[in-house]
Design an enzyme around this catalytic site. Structure first.
Site, PDB file in Angstrom:
ATOM      1  N   GLU A  16       0.843  -1.205   0.000  1.00  0.00           N
ATOM      2  CA  GLU A  16       0.000   0.000   0.000  1.00  0.00           C
ATOM      3  C   GLU A  16       0.868   1.240   0.000  1.00  0.00           C
ATOM      4  O   GLU A  16       1.825   1.334   0.777  1.00  0.00           O
ATOM      5  CB  GLU A  16      -0.830   0.065   1.290  1.00  0.00           C
ATOM      6  CG  GLU A  16      -1.967  -0.878   1.375  1.00  0.00           C
ATOM      7  CD  GLU A  16      -2.775  -0.628   2.655  1.00  0.00           C
ATOM      8  OE1 GLU A  16      -2.514   0.366   3.382  1.00  0.00           O
ATOM      9  OE2 GLU A  16      -3.661  -1.441   2.923  1.00  0.00           O
ATOM     10  N   ARG A  35      -1.673 -11.034   2.186  1.00  0.00           N
ATOM     11  CA  ARG A  35      -2.799 -11.938   1.893  1.00  0.00           C
ATOM     12  C   ARG A  35      -3.355 -11.648   0.511  1.00  0.00           C
ATOM     13  O   ARG A  35      -2.980 -10.663  -0.120  1.00  0.00           O
ATOM     14  CB  ARG A  35      -3.917 -11.668   2.915  1.00  0.00           C
ATOM     15  CG  ARG A  35      -4.430 -10.227   2.812  1.00  0.00           C
ATOM     16  CD  ARG A  35      -5.738  -9.973   3.540  1.00  0.00           C
ATOM     17  NE  ARG A  35      -6.261  -8.655   3.217  1.00  0.00           N
ATOM     18  CZ  ARG A  35      -5.919  -7.523   3.797  1.00  0.00           C
ATOM     19  NH1 ARG A  35      -4.996  -7.516   4.758  1.00  0.00           N
ATOM     20  NH2 ARG A  35      -6.462  -6.382   3.432  1.00  0.00           N
ATOM     21  N   ARG A  44     -18.148  -3.059  -4.144  1.00  0.00           N
ATOM     22  CA  ARG A  44     -18.424  -4.021  -3.075  1.00  0.00           C
ATOM     23  C   ARG A  44     -19.888  -3.853  -2.677  1.00  0.00           C
ATOM     24  O   ARG A  44     -20.281  -2.790  -2.184  1.00  0.00           O
ATOM     25  CB  ARG A  44     -17.556  -3.746  -1.857  1.00  0.00           C
ATOM     26  CG  ARG A  44     -16.087  -3.921  -2.120  1.00  0.00           C
ATOM     27  CD  ARG A  44     -15.317  -3.863  -0.817  1.00  0.00           C
ATOM     28  NE  ARG A  44     -13.894  -3.922  -1.045  1.00  0.00           N
ATOM     29  CZ  ARG A  44     -12.999  -4.096  -0.072  1.00  0.00           C
ATOM     30  NH1 ARG A  44     -13.400  -4.211   1.190  1.00  0.00           N
ATOM     31  NH2 ARG A  44     -11.718  -4.136  -0.348  1.00  0.00           N
TER      32      ARG A  44
HETATM   33  C1  MV4 Z   1      -1.844   7.420   6.439  1.00  0.00           C
HETATM   34  C2  MV4 Z   1      -2.541   8.420   5.761  1.00  0.00           C
HETATM   35  C3  MV4 Z   1      -1.937   9.660   5.677  1.00  0.00           C
HETATM   36  N1  MV4 Z   1      -0.720   9.878   6.217  1.00  0.00           N
HETATM   37  N2  MV4 Z   1      -0.642   7.676   6.970  1.00  0.00           N
HETATM   38  C4  MV4 Z   1      -5.319   4.162   6.373  1.00  0.00           C
HETATM   39  C5  MV4 Z   1      -5.266   2.696   6.245  1.00  0.00           C
HETATM   40  C6  MV4 Z   1      -3.877   2.305   6.608  1.00  0.00           C
HETATM   41  N3  MV4 Z   1      -3.391   1.365   5.651  1.00  0.00           N
HETATM   42  C7  MV4 Z   1      -3.075   3.562   6.611  1.00  0.00           C
HETATM   43  N4  MV4 Z   1      -3.991   4.622   6.296  1.00  0.00           N
HETATM   44  C8  MV4 Z   1      -3.560   5.878   6.072  1.00  0.00           C
HETATM   45  N5  MV4 Z   1      -2.347   6.187   6.597  1.00  0.00           N
HETATM   46  C9  MV4 Z   1      -0.105   8.880   6.833  1.00  0.00           C
HETATM   47  N6  MV4 Z   1       1.087   9.112   7.371  1.00  0.00           N
HETATM   48  C10 MV4 Z   1      -3.772   8.111   5.198  1.00  0.00           C
HETATM   49  C11 MV4 Z   1      -4.273   6.841   5.344  1.00  0.00           C
HETATM   50  C12 MV4 Z   1      -5.526   6.567   4.711  1.00  0.00           C
HETATM   51  C13 MV4 Z   1      -6.730   7.180   5.099  1.00  0.00           C
HETATM   52  C14 MV4 Z   1      -6.807   8.085   6.146  1.00  0.00           C
HETATM   53  C15 MV4 Z   1      -8.004   8.678   6.486  1.00  0.00           C
HETATM   54  C16 MV4 Z   1      -9.170   8.357   5.782  1.00  0.00           C
HETATM   55  C17 MV4 Z   1      -9.133   7.448   4.769  1.00  0.00           C
HETATM   56  C18 MV4 Z   1      -7.918   6.863   4.408  1.00  0.00           C
HETATM   57  C19 MV4 Z   1      -7.888   5.970   3.347  1.00  0.00           C
HETATM   58  C20 MV4 Z   1      -6.719   5.404   2.977  1.00  0.00           C
HETATM   59  C21 MV4 Z   1      -5.534   5.700   3.664  1.00  0.00           C
END
Ligand code: MV4
Length: 501
Positions: free
Chosen positions: A274, A291, A337
């Site tokens: 990701e 996964r 989905r």
């Molecule tokens: C972040 C981010 C912005 N800055 N980290 C969300 C799921 C997990 N895999 C990590 N995620 C995020 N990490 C930093 N440093 C933004 C996300 C993020 C997200 C945040 C708020 C609302 C929706 C989101 C969707 C995808 C990722």
């Protein structure tokens, strides 16, 4: 090759894995809870075993029962699907210790990527760009200083977290200490581990992930990206491949980085890296999902690679059948989905019987579903009940095809996200591809079915008026008179429009 595979899952993904096994001549073993006695995965498998009550902790999450069934049935491998125990290193180890093959990565790789701080330091060593952040378990005063250095806003994340669980956004210094103790408390309750760390929050970015495949001979390839920014409370609702934000140059850069990340933990099987991608095309590693993912079909649709079959071959010790240069992205794929939730009532889960069902078919449509007429949709499990996937030559064709498929889909008896998806496909920002991870928060806050219907009508009237104006322009350019013919035409158009609504 394996003779018999146990599928440690339920619903559409269990059916998907059974299908891959059948096409490979492998026998399948299903497991089921009380609620799933009559489920489709039970009927499609060659054998099925009851493993306990409906609550997942007493059935699908019982490693001991899964191993017992696998032994009893004479299975030689186990596929975990997604969710449940798919990223549980203890299951992968228990399967190995029982002399069976886990169709997935090694317990060591699951563990290294499961701890988000270990994952960051491991992939950073091979040149993967990280979001600036801190080590784990700094003292509060060091964290305050670190946050100042990173620059607000910052995110407090749980080391054992992932998927947004236990994440906290902090906009200013006076909120930090409170957020730290709340995040530690939450992490301890959710993961049995209160370890936390900080990352600079990257705002207005897209969530783009790279699918990788790696075999046990050191070969690894990437299958392009998926755009996953359309999420609501960290639940993805729509995914697509490719991403409008990724061009060929960025794809090969992100792909090379993703492959390096996988090799850094001697990864085998299918995995996903990701990333956040900002407006300038900078990308940052977030985490690796060790996964098969819900959204894997969009990658299959644009690459022609059957990811589940590849996972099975890799687990069997075979070499990847594709080289990087064999992988081409062709066309566009979108997945919706379908959830048993009421989009008109804040996505409240909606259980009940499926009274009538008609699933879409036709060119470019793929339905991954375990639904059947008379099925009882219980509230014990995830609300996702089916996935509707389309392929088109272009993104525009894929959107038009998705609208067509959504309009064919009938699920009676429960509320579903179908009307919400139709509204989303009609929304200009989705159509223009102009969205980030924040898009759905504002969109779903204002969405109602009535409003979506109104917008649909307005679009129809607009199209009719534009069409009429075009006809008039043609008539004028041909020097024809505005006479009786146009009144007939108008009447025909109105009749046609009524047929559409
Ligand atoms: C972040 C981010 C912005 N800055 N980290 C969300 C799921 C997990 N895999 C990590 N995620 C995020 N990490 C930093 N440093 C933004 C996300 C993020 C997200 C945040 C708020 C609302 C929706 C989101 C969707 C995808 C990722």
């Amino acid at each position: 090759m394996f003779k018999k595979v146990l599928i440690a899952n339920r619903g559409e993904i269990a059916v998907r894995i059974i299908r891959a096994c059948q096409e490979r001549g492998i026998k399948t073993v299903a497991v089921y809870s009380d609620a799933d006695r009559t489920a489709l995965h039970v009927r499609y498998a060659d054998e099925a075993y009851h493993i306990g009550p409906s609550a997942a902790r007493d059935s699908y999450l019982r490693i001991d029962k899964l191993i017992d069934v696998a032994r009893h049935a004479g299975a030689d491998a186990l596929h975990p699907g997604y969710g449940f125990l798919a990223e549980n290193a203890a299951l992968a180890a228990a399967v190995r210790d029982a002399g069976l093959t886990f169709i997935g990565p090694s317990p060591e790789a699951i563990e290294q990527m499961g701890d988000k701080v270990t994952a960051r330091t491991t992939v950073a060593r091979v040149g993967v760009p990280l979001v600036p952040g801190t080590p784990r378990d700094l003292h509060d005063d060091d964290l305050l200083a670190a946050a100042e250095r990173l620059g607000y806003p910052v995110l407090v994340k749980a080391s054992a977290g992932g998927g947004g669980k236990g994440m906290r956004l902090v906009r200013q210094p006076d909120e930090l200490l409170g957020a730290l103790s709340a995040a530690r408390r939450e992490a301890l309750a959710a993961f049995g581990n209160d370890s936390i760390y900080l990352e600079k929050a990257i705002e207005g970015a897209r969530h783009v992930e790279i699918q990788v495949l790696a075999d046990s001979h050191g070969n690894a390839i990437y299958l392009g990206e998926r755009e996953c920014s359309i999420q609501r409370r960290h639940q993805k609702l729509v995914e697509e491949a490719p991403s409008v934000a990724v061009d060929e140059a960025l794809r090969s850069k992100m792909g090379a980085v993703a492959v390096a990340a996988a090799l850094a933990v001697n990864y085998t099987s299918a995995g996903t890296i990701e990333f956040l991608v900002d407006k300038d095309g900078n990308f940052y590693f977030l985490e690796m999902n060790t996964r098969l993912q819900v959204e894997h079909p969009v990658t299959e649709m644009v690459t022609g690679v059957d990811i589940v079959k590849e996972m099975i071959s890799i687990a069997d010790g075979r070499r990847l059948r594709y080289k990087q240069e064999d992988i081409r992205i062709k066309g566009w794929s979108i997945e919706c989905r379908i959830t048993a939730e009421d989009p008109d009532n804040n996505f409240m889960p909606s259980g009940g019987s499926i009274l009538a069902l008609r699933e879409p078919t036709g060119p470019g449509i793929r339905v991954e579903s375990a639904l059947y007429e008379g099925m009882e949709v219980s509230l014990f499990y995830d609300p996702m009940i089916a996935k509707l996937i389309v392929w088109g030559e272009t993104r525009a064709e894929a959107i038009l095809r998705m609208r067509r498929a959504l309009s064919e889909y009938r699920i009676a008896g429960i509320k579903t996200s179908l009307p919400f998806h139709m509204g989303l496909m009609d929304s200009p920002r989705f159509q223009w591809g102009q969205f980030d991870t924040k898009f759905l928060d504002s969109y779903s806050a204002t969405w109602t079915q009535a409003q979506a219907e109104e917008e649909r009508l307005a679009a129809l009237v607009g199209a009719m008026l534009a069409h009429e104006r075009g006809l008039r322009a043609i008539a004028i350019s041909h020097g024809a008179e505005q006479g009786a013919a146009s009144a007939w035409r108008r009447s025909a158009l109105l009749t046609g429009m009524r047929a559409m609504i």
